[in-house]
Design a protein around this motif. Structure first.
Motif, PDB file in Angstrom:
ATOM      1  N   GLU A 174       0.837  -1.202   0.000  1.00  0.00           N
ATOM      2  CA  GLU A 174       0.000   0.000   0.000  1.00  0.00           C
ATOM      3  C   GLU A 174       0.870   1.249   0.000  1.00  0.00           C
ATOM      4  O   GLU A 174       0.613   2.199  -0.759  1.00  0.00           O
ATOM      5  CB  GLU A 174      -0.917  -0.015   1.227  1.00  0.00           C
ATOM      6  CG  GLU A 174      -1.993  -1.088   1.176  1.00  0.00           C
ATOM      7  CD  GLU A 174      -2.752  -1.213   2.483  1.00  0.00           C
ATOM      8  OE1 GLU A 174      -3.851  -1.798   2.471  1.00  0.00           O
ATOM      9  OE2 GLU A 174      -2.258  -0.730   3.530  1.00  0.00           O
ATOM     10  N   GLY A 178       1.748   4.622  -3.201  1.00  0.00           N
ATOM     11  CA  GLY A 178       1.662   6.073  -3.090  1.00  0.00           C
ATOM     12  C   GLY A 178       3.000   6.789  -3.148  1.00  0.00           C
ATOM     13  O   GLY A 178       3.041   8.025  -3.132  1.00  0.00           O
ATOM     14  N   PRO A 206      -4.724   1.474  -7.042  1.00  0.00           N
ATOM     15  CA  PRO A 206      -5.047   2.435  -5.978  1.00  0.00           C
ATOM     16  C   PRO A 206      -5.323   1.734  -4.658  1.00  0.00           C
ATOM     17  O   PRO A 206      -5.821   0.606  -4.631  1.00  0.00           O
ATOM     18  CB  PRO A 206      -6.317   3.128  -6.503  1.00  0.00           C
ATOM     19  CG  PRO A 206      -6.342   2.867  -7.972  1.00  0.00           C
ATOM     20  CD  PRO A 206      -5.702   1.532  -8.159  1.00  0.00           C
ATOM     21  N   HIS A 207      -4.975   2.410  -3.570  1.00  0.00           N
ATOM     22  CA  HIS A 207      -5.236   1.883  -2.230  1.00  0.00           C
ATOM     23  C   HIS A 207      -5.690   3.017  -1.321  1.00  0.00           C
ATOM     24  O   HIS A 207      -5.394   4.194  -1.567  1.00  0.00           O
ATOM     25  CB  HIS A 207      -3.983   1.243  -1.631  1.00  0.00           C
ATOM     26  CG  HIS A 207      -3.606  -0.061  -2.259  1.00  0.00           C
ATOM     27  ND1 HIS A 207      -4.167  -1.256  -1.887  1.00  0.00           N
ATOM     28  CD2 HIS A 207      -2.710  -0.353  -3.246  1.00  0.00           C
ATOM     29  CE1 HIS A 207      -3.645  -2.235  -2.601  1.00  0.00           C
ATOM     30  NE2 HIS A 207      -2.753  -1.718  -3.436  1.00  0.00           N
ATOM     31  N   SER A 208      -6.374   2.656  -0.250  1.00  0.00           N
ATOM     32  CA  SER A 208      -6.726   3.591   0.822  1.00  0.00           C
ATOM     33  C   SER A 208      -6.319   2.941   2.133  1.00  0.00           C
ATOM     34  O   SER A 208      -6.661   1.780   2.394  1.00  0.00           O
ATOM     35  CB  SER A 208      -8.225   3.893   0.823  1.00  0.00           C
ATOM     36  OG  SER A 208      -8.614   4.530  -0.390  1.00  0.00           O
ATOM     37  N   ILE A 220      -6.520   9.278   6.301  1.00  0.00           N
ATOM     38  CA  ILE A 220      -6.748   8.207   5.338  1.00  0.00           C
ATOM     39  C   ILE A 220      -5.996   8.601   4.070  1.00  0.00           C
ATOM     40  O   ILE A 220      -6.307   9.613   3.433  1.00  0.00           O
ATOM     41  CB  ILE A 220      -8.241   8.011   5.049  1.00  0.00           C
ATOM     42  CG1 ILE A 220      -8.996   7.666   6.334  1.00  0.00           C
ATOM     43  CG2 ILE A 220      -8.438   6.921   4.002  1.00  0.00           C
ATOM     44  CD1 ILE A 220     -10.501   7.697   6.174  1.00  0.00           C
ATOM     45  N   ILE A 221      -4.988   7.836   3.714  1.00  0.00           N
ATOM     46  CA  ILE A 221      -4.193   8.125   2.525  1.00  0.00           C
ATOM     47  C   ILE A 221      -4.795   7.352   1.357  1.00  0.00           C
ATOM     48  O   ILE A 221      -4.981   6.140   1.426  1.00  0.00           O
ATOM     49  CB  ILE A 221      -2.722   7.724   2.745  1.00  0.00           C
ATOM     50  CG1 ILE A 221      -2.132   8.540   3.907  1.00  0.00           C
ATOM     51  CG2 ILE A 221      -1.900   7.927   1.473  1.00  0.00           C
ATOM     52  CD1 ILE A 221      -0.723   8.154   4.284  1.00  0.00           C
ATOM     53  N   ARG A 222      -5.098   8.063   0.286  1.00  0.00           N
ATOM     54  CA  ARG A 222      -5.681   7.451  -0.906  1.00  0.00           C
ATOM     55  C   ARG A 222      -4.692   7.619  -2.060  1.00  0.00           C
ATOM     56  O   ARG A 222      -4.283   8.743  -2.368  1.00  0.00           O
ATOM     57  CB  ARG A 222      -7.033   8.092  -1.234  1.00  0.00           C
ATOM     58  CG  ARG A 222      -8.016   8.055  -0.049  1.00  0.00           C
ATOM     59  CD  ARG A 222      -9.401   8.543  -0.423  1.00  0.00           C
ATOM     60  NE  ARG A 222     -10.248   8.738   0.759  1.00  0.00           N
ATOM     61  CZ  ARG A 222     -10.903   7.761   1.384  1.00  0.00           C
ATOM     62  NH1 ARG A 222     -10.796   6.525   0.940  1.00  0.00           N
ATOM     63  NH2 ARG A 222     -11.655   8.018   2.445  1.00  0.00           N
ATOM     64  N   THR A 223      -4.297   6.527  -2.669  1.00  0.00           N
ATOM     65  CA  THR A 223      -3.251   6.571  -3.682  1.00  0.00           C
ATOM     66  C   THR A 223      -3.798   6.245  -5.076  1.00  0.00           C
ATOM     67  O   THR A 223      -4.860   5.638  -5.220  1.00  0.00           O
ATOM     68  CB  THR A 223      -2.129   5.568  -3.353  1.00  0.00           C
ATOM     69  OG1 THR A 223      -2.630   4.233  -3.512  1.00  0.00           O
ATOM     70  CG2 THR A 223      -1.640   5.753  -1.921  1.00  0.00           C
ATOM     71  N   ARG A 224      -3.022   6.610  -6.100  1.00  0.00           N
ATOM     72  CA  ARG A 224      -3.422   6.315  -7.476  1.00  0.00           C
ATOM     73  C   ARG A 224      -2.788   5.024  -7.992  1.00  0.00           C
ATOM     74  O   ARG A 224      -3.196   4.487  -9.013  1.00  0.00           O
ATOM     75  CB  ARG A 224      -3.036   7.472  -8.398  1.00  0.00           C
ATOM     76  CG  ARG A 224      -1.565   7.548  -8.744  1.00  0.00           C
ATOM     77  CD  ARG A 224      -1.295   8.610  -9.801  1.00  0.00           C
ATOM     78  NE  ARG A 224      -1.448   9.944  -9.260  1.00  0.00           N
ATOM     79  CZ  ARG A 224      -2.115  10.921  -9.858  1.00  0.00           C
ATOM     80  NH1 ARG A 224      -2.689  10.710 -11.023  1.00  0.00           N
ATOM     81  NH2 ARG A 224      -2.208  12.111  -9.317  1.00  0.00           N
TER      82      ARG A 224
END
Length: 358
Positions: A174, A178, A206-208, A220-224
């Motif tokens: 995860e 990011g 993508p992950h959160s 909360i980190i949200r990635t592409r």
């Protein structure tokens, strides 16, 4: 009542400055920013086939003495300029060390190497060291181990590794999704490729997940997703730098629908943890490149000023300057020979390669 059920094995909760505070103490400079951007762009172009040069990730197993580390960096920066037409050199700057059981966990965790664990000081000093290296015009590579640390110094890194022990970890996959750098996943300690390949696939999506923001607040980190994941062959129960192992890795990547990009670690199990064997591994890899290998994107070499390694002594004045306190390294003289010989051997090969559009 909560004191009876919470933190039963926790001795303390010390406040840590936020990433923003540490960055304000050690701000980016224009020169360092330029180096990071160039380093990331160049590494990406190598992985995409747009830059025909191989990537050489070279440096100490771990940084424990910033003075000796910067001395080494100055030498490597000069050498990198000498071979720049043929090789792209990035300095290995590792602050965090995974341990099988116990031991020194690295410069950030314990900068004084005496179990005082001055993490706040280690984080600021680590960031300062990375800035100093980048200000030399030398991009830096590191291993991402602690999932919070990249918030403090990730803006100074051009290439990131996920280690053999953590490539299978969901947390690290995860995190890799990011990161702002290309990410190399090492094969498992047994030599298996599954964890690395699954890690690349996972990190590309993508992950959160939970982490912290610039202010040090839970977020909360949200990635592409990271599109530039690749395999690092570090050996396992046997070495895997040979042409047969490389071909098997190519097939495994192709089967998984992934770009065939491979970094070969000349150290660790590929050299039997014998630093003096690293030059032989490198010569084999150079031979494969000269024979037309398109999948080998680069190599990693563990190198410092003095050859070998040493124990951490209570009396630091008795320790050898510029000698590793973790895995053994090749000396600076050997490193210089390895890079100059590789540049000479690969000059015509690199010149003949036709870059593809990135």
């Amino acid at each position: 009542m909560t004191t009876q059920i919470e933190n039963l094995n926790v001795l303390g909760l010390d406040a840590m400055p936020s990433p923003r505070e540490i960055k304000q103490r050690v701000p980016l400079s224009e020169r360092a920013t330029s180096t990071v951007l160039r380093g990331r762009r160049t590494v990406s172009q190598i992985l995409l086939g747009a830059d025909p040069r191989p990537l050489f990730i070279v440096g100490p197993c771990s940084i424990h003495d910033p003075k000796a580390g910067l001395d080494y960096a100055e030498r490597l920066a000069a050498l990198a300029a000498d071979v720049a037409d043929t090789l792209c050199v990035v300095m290995r700057v590792y602050f965090e060390k995974p341990r099988t059981t116990t031991g020194w966990k690295g410069f950030i965790n314990d900068p004084h190497m005496n179990d005082t664990f001055c993490i706040e000081e280690g984080m600021a000093l680590g960031r300062q060291f990375l800035r100093d290296v980048n200000e030399l015009g030398l991009p830096a590579a590191t291993e991402a181990l602690d999932p919070i640390s990249p918030q403090y110094y990730g803006d100074l890194v051009s290439w990131t590794a996920i280690g053999a022990r953590t490539a299978e970890s969901q947390t690290h996959r995860e995190m890799a999704s990011g990161l702002s750098t290309p990410v190399g996943f090492k094969n498992g300690t047994d030599g298996s490729l599954d964890a690395a390949i699954n890690g690349i696939i996972s990190a590309s999506h993508p992950h959160s997940f939970l982490g912290i923001n610039e202010q040090g607040e839970a977020a909360i980190i949200r990635t592409r997703g990271n599109a530039l994941g690749h395999v690092v062959l570090r050996g396992g129960e046997r070495p895997n730098y040979d042409s047969v192992s490389v071909q098997l890795t190519e097939k495994a990547l192709e089967k998984a629908g992934l770009r065939q990009n491979i970094i070969i670690d000349c150290s660790h199990a590929n050299s039997g943890k014998k630093a003096e064997r690293q030059p032989a591994v490198l010569r084999d890899v150079v031979h494969q490149l000269r024979d037309g290998s398109q999948s080998i994107a680069g190599v990693m070499i563990e190198s410092f000023i003095e050859a070998g390694n040493q124990a951490i002594l209570t009396d630091r004045s008795q320790m050898k300057y510029g000698c590793s306190v973790t895995d053994a390294c090749v000396s600076w003289e050997q490193t210089r020979t390895m890079l100059l010989d590789s540049a000479e051997a690969l000059a015509s090969t690199v010149a003949r390669r036709k870059p593809v559009a990135a």
